[in-house]
Design an enzyme around this catalytic site. Sequence first.
Site, short mmCIF file in Angstrom:
data_model
loop_
_atom_site.label_atom_id
_atom_site.label_comp_id
_atom_site.label_asym_id
_atom_site.label_seq_id
_atom_site.Cartn_x
_atom_site.Cartn_y
_atom_site.Cartn_z
N GLU A 97 17.71 21.80 -20.20
CA GLU A 97 16.52 22.70 -21.03
C GLU A 97 15.73 23.43 -20.02
O GLU A 97 15.47 24.51 -20.22
CB GLU A 97 15.60 21.56 -21.46
CG GLU A 97 15.96 21.15 -23.00
CD GLU A 97 14.87 20.40 -23.68
OE1 GLU A 97 14.01 20.91 -24.16
OE2 GLU A 97 14.74 19.19 -23.17
N ASP A 114 16.35 13.21 -32.91
CA ASP A 114 17.03 12.13 -33.55
C ASP A 114 15.73 11.21 -34.48
O ASP A 114 14.55 11.68 -34.17
CB ASP A 114 17.53 11.30 -32.47
CG ASP A 114 16.62 10.56 -31.61
OD1 ASP A 114 15.76 9.62 -32.01
OD2 ASP A 114 16.48 11.07 -30.36
N ILE A 158 14.26 4.48 -28.02
CA ILE A 158 14.13 3.84 -29.28
C ILE A 158 15.19 4.20 -30.11
O ILE A 158 15.36 5.30 -30.65
CB ILE A 158 12.70 4.20 -29.90
CG1 ILE A 158 11.58 3.86 -28.88
CG2 ILE A 158 12.59 3.36 -31.26
CD1 ILE A 158 11.27 2.59 -28.59
#
Length: 251
Positions: free
Chosen positions: A14, A218, A173
């Site tokens: 990025e 996500d 997570i």
Amino acid sequence: MTRNIGILGAMAQEIDEVKALLTEKTIVKIANREFVVGKIGNVRCVVAFSKWGKVAATITATLLIQEFAVTDLIFIGTAGALADGLKVGDIVISKRLVQHDLDARPIISRFELPLLNRVYVDSNPELTELAGKAVANLLDKGVDKMVGEEAVKDFNLAPTLYFGDIASGDQFINSNEKREEILVLLPDVLCVEMEGAAVAQVCLEFGTPFTVIRTISDTADHNARVDFGKFIVEVANAYSRAIIGEIVRLV
Ligand code: ADE
């Protein structure tokens, strides 16, 4: 004071896209990190890959402030959605940052930053508004203009912009159990990542205005790993480049 914007990204790819916007580039290497100094348009900027996790991001943010005297710090990267309704491709801009894995009980309360008497660090309102305007402009023009038709189809993109709380911790997570654990205690949190609150703490201590911009990659559950790499290549890179380009245009 002349603006000198520090731009940190959580993914190397990025930040490569953002580096491509820089002109008059000089590269400075410190502590296994590459800082690219230059200009985007007429604005002085220093761009660096934060590396992953709170400690790594703390080192990079501190160097940006101490070695490069940045006047503002913008963190850009991806995050897992915690709040219901958030979907892949949505964008969250920070109002407050919290470290969900910080727990020095019984000395102080859960999530409290030691010796700072607070749980949350507020992002800078002007910088947050500026980032919001930039993202809104881009979404008005259409997400396909940022990422191309194919990525829009591949990821079913119909992005919404949110402002709210972001939680950071040294964990990726990817289970409903862990997601719920965080949400029960910090119900206002929109998304979770691994650097923002550490950068926020650095900026609080140095008095440097900052904001955090996160694209939802996500849903922080058992699907969390699906297509992550593809998402970075097809969506997050293009978002970062477009958002930083637009912020600097508005400065
Ligand atoms: N960055 C992107 N997705 C994440 C997740 N699920 N947990 C932590 N950091 C993330």
